[in-house]
Design a protein around this motif. Structure first.
Motif, PDB file in Angstrom:
ATOM      1  N   HIS A 387       0.826  -1.209   0.000  1.00  0.00           N
ATOM      2  CA  HIS A 387       0.000   0.000   0.000  1.00  0.00           C
ATOM      3  C   HIS A 387       0.863   1.263   0.000  1.00  0.00           C
ATOM      4  O   HIS A 387       0.543   2.251  -0.676  1.00  0.00           O
ATOM      5  CB  HIS A 387      -0.929   0.008   1.216  1.00  0.00           C
ATOM      6  N   VAL A 388       1.948   1.247   0.748  1.00  0.00           N
ATOM      7  CA  VAL A 388       2.837   2.415   0.792  1.00  0.00           C
ATOM      8  C   VAL A 388       3.408   2.694  -0.594  1.00  0.00           C
ATOM      9  O   VAL A 388       3.474   3.850  -1.039  1.00  0.00           O
ATOM     10  CB  VAL A 388       3.981   2.190   1.809  1.00  0.00           C
ATOM     11  N   ALA A 389       3.824   1.646  -1.286  1.00  0.00           N
ATOM     12  CA  ALA A 389       4.366   1.831  -2.634  1.00  0.00           C
ATOM     13  C   ALA A 389       3.314   2.426  -3.554  1.00  0.00           C
ATOM     14  O   ALA A 389       3.613   3.326  -4.362  1.00  0.00           O
ATOM     15  CB  ALA A 389       4.847   0.491  -3.188  1.00  0.00           C
ATOM     16  N   ASN A 390       2.068   1.965  -3.452  1.00  0.00           N
ATOM     17  CA  ASN A 390       0.985   2.521  -4.271  1.00  0.00           C
ATOM     18  C   ASN A 390       0.765   3.991  -3.955  1.00  0.00           C
ATOM     19  O   ASN A 390       0.542   4.818  -4.850  1.00  0.00           O
ATOM     20  CB  ASN A 390      -0.313   1.748  -4.019  1.00  0.00           C
ATOM     21  N   ILE A 391       0.785   4.326  -2.668  1.00  0.00           N
ATOM     22  CA  ILE A 391       0.549   5.713  -2.247  1.00  0.00           C
ATOM     23  C   ILE A 391       1.623   6.636  -2.814  1.00  0.00           C
ATOM     24  O   ILE A 391       1.328   7.710  -3.354  1.00  0.00           O
ATOM     25  CB  ILE A 391       0.514   5.795  -0.708  1.00  0.00           C
ATOM     26  N   LEU A 392       2.886   6.229  -2.702  1.00  0.00           N
ATOM     27  CA  LEU A 392       3.975   7.064  -3.225  1.00  0.00           C
ATOM     28  C   LEU A 392       3.814   7.279  -4.723  1.00  0.00           C
ATOM     29  O   LEU A 392       4.025   8.386  -5.237  1.00  0.00           O
ATOM     30  CB  LEU A 392       5.328   6.408  -2.937  1.00  0.00           C
ATOM     31  N   ALA A 393       3.426   6.218  -5.448  1.00  0.00           N
ATOM     32  CA  ALA A 393       3.268   6.331  -6.892  1.00  0.00           C
ATOM     33  C   ALA A 393       2.105   7.249  -7.245  1.00  0.00           C
ATOM     34  O   ALA A 393       2.217   8.106  -8.132  1.00  0.00           O
ATOM     35  CB  ALA A 393       3.049   4.942  -7.497  1.00  0.00           C
ATOM     36  N   LYS A 394       0.978   7.088  -6.570  1.00  0.00           N
ATOM     37  CA  LYS A 394      -0.206   7.886  -6.911  1.00  0.00           C
ATOM     38  C   LYS A 394      -0.053   9.356  -6.541  1.00  0.00           C
ATOM     39  O   LYS A 394      -0.594  10.238  -7.220  1.00  0.00           O
ATOM     40  CB  LYS A 394      -1.442   7.305  -6.219  1.00  0.00           C
ATOM     41  N   LEU A 395       0.671   9.634  -5.449  1.00  0.00           N
ATOM     42  CA  LEU A 395       0.884  11.025  -5.062  1.00  0.00           C
ATOM     43  C   LEU A 395       2.041  11.669  -5.804  1.00  0.00           C
ATOM     44  O   LEU A 395       2.246  12.874  -5.720  1.00  0.00           O
ATOM     45  CB  LEU A 395       1.140  11.117  -3.549  1.00  0.00           C
ATOM     46  N   GLY A 396       2.829  10.857  -6.526  1.00  0.00           N
ATOM     47  CA  GLY A 396       3.956  11.398  -7.273  1.00  0.00           C
ATOM     48  C   GLY A 396       5.090  11.861  -6.378  1.00  0.00           C
ATOM     49  O   GLY A 396       5.770  12.842  -6.695  1.00  0.00           O
ATOM     50  N   VAL A 397       5.307  11.190  -5.249  1.00  0.00           N
ATOM     51  CA  VAL A 397       6.368  11.565  -4.312  1.00  0.00           C
ATOM     52  C   VAL A 397       7.334  10.391  -4.154  1.00  0.00           C
ATOM     53  O   VAL A 397       7.031   9.267  -4.551  1.00  0.00           O
ATOM     54  CB  VAL A 397       5.792  11.970  -2.938  1.00  0.00           C
ATOM     55  N   GLY A 398       8.483  10.655  -3.545  1.00  0.00           N
ATOM     56  CA  GLY A 398       9.512   9.628  -3.454  1.00  0.00           C
ATOM     57  C   GLY A 398       9.782   9.121  -2.056  1.00  0.00           C
ATOM     58  O   GLY A 398      10.649   8.275  -1.879  1.00  0.00           O
ATOM     59  N   SER A 399       9.076   9.631  -1.035  1.00  0.00           N
ATOM     60  CA  SER A 399       9.365   9.189   0.326  1.00  0.00           C
ATOM     61  C   SER A 399       8.115   9.296   1.184  1.00  0.00           C
ATOM     62  O   SER A 399       7.150   9.995   0.862  1.00  0.00           O
ATOM     63  CB  SER A 399      10.479  10.039   0.946  1.00  0.00           C
ATOM     64  N   ARG A 400       8.152   8.615   2.323  1.00  0.00           N
ATOM     65  CA  ARG A 400       7.060   8.680   3.291  1.00  0.00           C
ATOM     66  C   ARG A 400       6.911  10.108   3.830  1.00  0.00           C
ATOM     67  O   ARG A 400       5.796  10.581   4.075  1.00  0.00           O
ATOM     68  CB  ARG A 400       7.316   7.710   4.435  1.00  0.00           C
ATOM     69  N   THR A 401       8.036  10.788   4.015  1.00  0.00           N
ATOM     70  CA  THR A 401       7.994  12.157   4.523  1.00  0.00           C
ATOM     71  C   THR A 401       7.232  13.073   3.578  1.00  0.00           C
ATOM     72  O   THR A 401       6.399  13.895   4.008  1.00  0.00           O
ATOM     73  CB  THR A 401       9.420  12.684   4.735  1.00  0.00           C
ATOM     74  N   GLU A 402       7.514  12.937   2.274  1.00  0.00           N
ATOM     75  CA  GLU A 402       6.803  13.761   1.299  1.00  0.00           C
ATOM     76  C   GLU A 402       5.319  13.417   1.259  1.00  0.00           C
ATOM     77  O   GLU A 402       4.468  14.301   1.124  1.00  0.00           O
ATOM     78  CB  GLU A 402       7.421  13.558  -0.086  1.00  0.00           C
ATOM     79  N   ALA A 403       4.990  12.128   1.381  1.00  0.00           N
ATOM     80  CA  ALA A 403       3.585  11.722   1.399  1.00  0.00           C
ATOM     81  C   ALA A 403       2.873  12.323   2.604  1.00  0.00           C
ATOM     82  O   ALA A 403       1.733  12.802   2.499  1.00  0.00           O
ATOM     83  CB  ALA A 403       3.485  10.201   1.419  1.00  0.00           C
ATOM     84  N   ALA A 404       3.543  12.310   3.752  1.00  0.00           N
ATOM     85  CA  ALA A 404       2.953  12.909   4.947  1.00  0.00           C
ATOM     86  C   ALA A 404       2.743  14.404   4.759  1.00  0.00           C
ATOM     87  O   ALA A 404       1.719  14.970   5.198  1.00  0.00           O
ATOM     88  CB  ALA A 404       3.856  12.646   6.157  1.00  0.00           C
ATOM     89  N   ALA A 405       3.687  15.067   4.098  1.00  0.00           N
ATOM     90  CA  ALA A 405       3.555  16.509   3.849  1.00  0.00           C
ATOM     91  C   ALA A 405       2.352  16.800   2.959  1.00  0.00           C
ATOM     92  O   ALA A 405       1.628  17.775   3.186  1.00  0.00           O
ATOM     93  CB  ALA A 405       4.841  17.044   3.216  1.00  0.00           C
ATOM     94  N   VAL A 406       2.127  15.958   1.939  1.00  0.00           N
ATOM     95  CA  VAL A 406       0.955  16.136   1.082  1.00  0.00           C
ATOM     96  C   VAL A 406      -0.318  16.001   1.898  1.00  0.00           C
ATOM     97  O   VAL A 406      -1.263  16.778   1.747  1.00  0.00           O
ATOM     98  CB  VAL A 406       0.969  15.117  -0.073  1.00  0.00           C
ATOM     99  N   PHE A 407      -0.363  15.007   2.796  1.00  0.00           N
ATOM    100  CA  PHE A 407      -1.545  14.803   3.625  1.00  0.00           C
ATOM    101  C   PHE A 407      -1.802  16.017   4.520  1.00  0.00           C
ATOM    102  O   PHE A 407      -2.909  16.544   4.576  1.00  0.00           O
ATOM    103  CB  PHE A 407      -1.377  13.547   4.478  1.00  0.00           C
ATOM    104  N   HIS A 408      -0.765  16.476   5.207  1.00  0.00           N
ATOM    105  CA  HIS A 408      -0.932  17.621   6.139  1.00  0.00           C
ATOM    106  C   HIS A 408      -1.327  18.884   5.363  1.00  0.00           C
ATOM    107  O   HIS A 408      -2.147  19.679   5.854  1.00  0.00           O
ATOM    108  CB  HIS A 408       0.348  17.850   6.924  1.00  0.00           C
ATOM    109  N   ALA A 409      -0.755  19.076   4.167  1.00  0.00           N
ATOM    110  CA  ALA A 409      -1.115  20.262   3.375  1.00  0.00           C
ATOM    111  C   ALA A 409      -2.581  20.214   2.969  1.00  0.00           C
ATOM    112  O   ALA A 409      -3.257  21.248   2.931  1.00  0.00           O
ATOM    113  CB  ALA A 409      -0.233  20.333   2.123  1.00  0.00           C
ATOM    114  N   SER A 410      -3.096  19.022   2.681  1.00  0.00           N
ATOM    115  CA  SER A 410      -4.491  18.911   2.279  1.00  0.00           C
ATOM    116  C   SER A 410      -5.437  19.195   3.449  1.00  0.00           C
ATOM    117  O   SER A 410      -6.523  19.713   3.269  1.00  0.00           O
ATOM    118  CB  SER A 410      -4.760  17.507   1.723  1.00  0.00           C
TER     119      SER A 410
END
Length: 413
Positions: A387-410
């Motif tokens: 699931h983590v790999a899918n999330i990184l691909a769909k959000l267009g980010v390269g790390s968990r930190t960047e994915a978390a930043a997208v979530f907090h920004a939203s």
């Protein structure tokens, strides 16, 4: 025929480099083939692999597969005869968009008899599955490092490709003038000087654009610049250029306007390599958050080795765009590139994710590790990694930190 789910399970049981071997084995009963070869741009280790008859597998090249990747649309398998592995062979070529830049598998067949539609659909579904599995494996192996390396390599390759295409366009224009029998020496010399000056000006403008990224550009003016670079290519030749300009009042990001010019010019150069082309129509359309580039010709309408759009298709797809080629024998080619005006990242993460992926992302944003997430959601740790790999691909980010930043920004936005 064995149920499709059973075949899918058999393919999924052999992840990694051996996926192609298992796919070839599983499909052998339904799709007789002498060789299977794949091209996976996202895989830096083994982007090209082939299995089957040793002589054919050893002879296939990435350039041959890349040319097909640029012409075969994901979800629309293509059957025909192409030059591959040192000869002309009937093939089934299947593209998938389940990974950035796309992925292609080509089956060299023993005969050219059309395959049943249900067989072709089965091959497409299994290749989509295999592509998704292979891509997830690349993401789970140090995703931050791999993503950063790919981004750097992609930017470098794009810059080199664009400069090469600009050089090719300038040389094609110069040769067109010098070879023309319709102009005298003085006119040819003056035209050649104008072409060289225009090429130098384009290089300076591109260098300036790279130094001062950002900003917007009137779409009509951007198209006029494109027209100014295309007309010299065709002015003294037998091919007529038809232009379908967009509205003058629309504005687009400068990088998108540049990408559209580069894409259009590269497609025009490619279709000019065909025989019997007498007319090329070029147009841009702005619709629903995309700039659509359309190039049509009146050539033979065949996807042959004379036209190579593979590398261009890779670049467009790497920018999260879409690239399609439609060939109609006797009527010509239609090439369409859809360039998104903004990154295709949803404002709220759940908008582009499944329900379980949204739950996993929320816990990533809270700083939970895979083991904690697995315990909280009562799933295995390997499923969490998937699931983590899918999330990184769909959000267009390269790390968990960047994915978390997208979530907090939203949430805060």
């Amino acid at each position: 025929m064995e149920p499709a789910l059973g075949l899918a399970v058999r393919v999924a049981q052999q992840p990694g480099p051996e996926t192609l071997d298992r796919l070839s084995e599983v499909l052998g009963e339904y799709l007789p083939h002498r060789m299977a070869a794949h091209l996976a741009i996202y895989c830096t280790a083994t982007p090209v692999r082939a299995v089957g008859e040793p002589d054919l597998a050893a002879a296939v090249t990435g350039a041959e597969l890349g040319a097909l990747l640029g012409c075969v649309t994901a979800g629309k398998p293509w059957q025909g005869t192409v030059r591959i592995a040192g000869g002309e062979f009937p093939v089934l070529a299947v593209a998938s968009d389940r990974a950035p830049s796309g992925a292609l598998v080509v089956f060299v067949r023993p005969d050219a008899e059309p395959l049943p539609e249900e067989t072709v659909e089965l091959v497409q579904a299994l290749w989509d599955l295999a592509t998704m599995i292979q891509y997830q494996l690349t993401l789970t192996s140090q995703p931050e490092v791999l993503a950063r390396a790919r981004a750097i390599a992609q930017a470098s390759e794009t810059a080199v490709a664009e400069l090469s295409e600009a050089h090719a366009a300038a040389m094609a224009g110069l040769l067109g003038v010098l070879r023309s029998r319709q102009v005298d020496d003085a006119t040819a010399r003056a035209s050649a000087i104008d072409l060289a000056l225009n090429a130098l000006e384009d290089l300076r403008a591109d260098a300036e654009r790279r130094r001062t990224s950002g900003g917007e550009e009137p779409l009509g003016r951007a198209f006029q610049r494109l027209a100014g670079s295309l007309r010299p290519l065709l002015r003294h030749g037998p091919v007529e250029l038809e232009l379908d300009p967009p509205g003058e009042s629309e504005f687009v990001p400068s990088d998108i306007a540049h990408a559209a010019r580069v894409t259009t010019r590269a497609v025009v150069l490619a279709v000019l390599e065909q025989d019997k082309v007498r007319r090329i129509r070029v147009g841009w359309q702005l619709r629903e958050g995309e700039l659509v580039v359309l190039v049509r010709d009146d050539g033979p309408g065949e996807l042959r080795d004379r036209i190579d759009l593979g590398h261009l298709a890779e670049r467009v797809r790497a920018q999260r765009g879409r690239f399609e080629v439609d060939a109609t024998p006797g009527w010509g080619l239609t090439v369409r590139a859809n360039l998104p005006l903004a990154p295709r990242v949803p404002r709220h993460p759940a908008a582009g994710l499944g329900a379980r992926e949204a739950e996993v992302l929320q816990r990533i944003a809270l700083g939970h590790r895979n083991r904690e997430i697995a315990a909280e959601l009562r799933i295995s740790e390997s499923t969490v990694k998937f699931h983590v790999a899918n999330i990184l691909a769909k959000l267009g980010v390269g790390s968990r930190t960047e994915a978390a930043a997208v979530f907090h920004a939203s949430v805060t936005g």
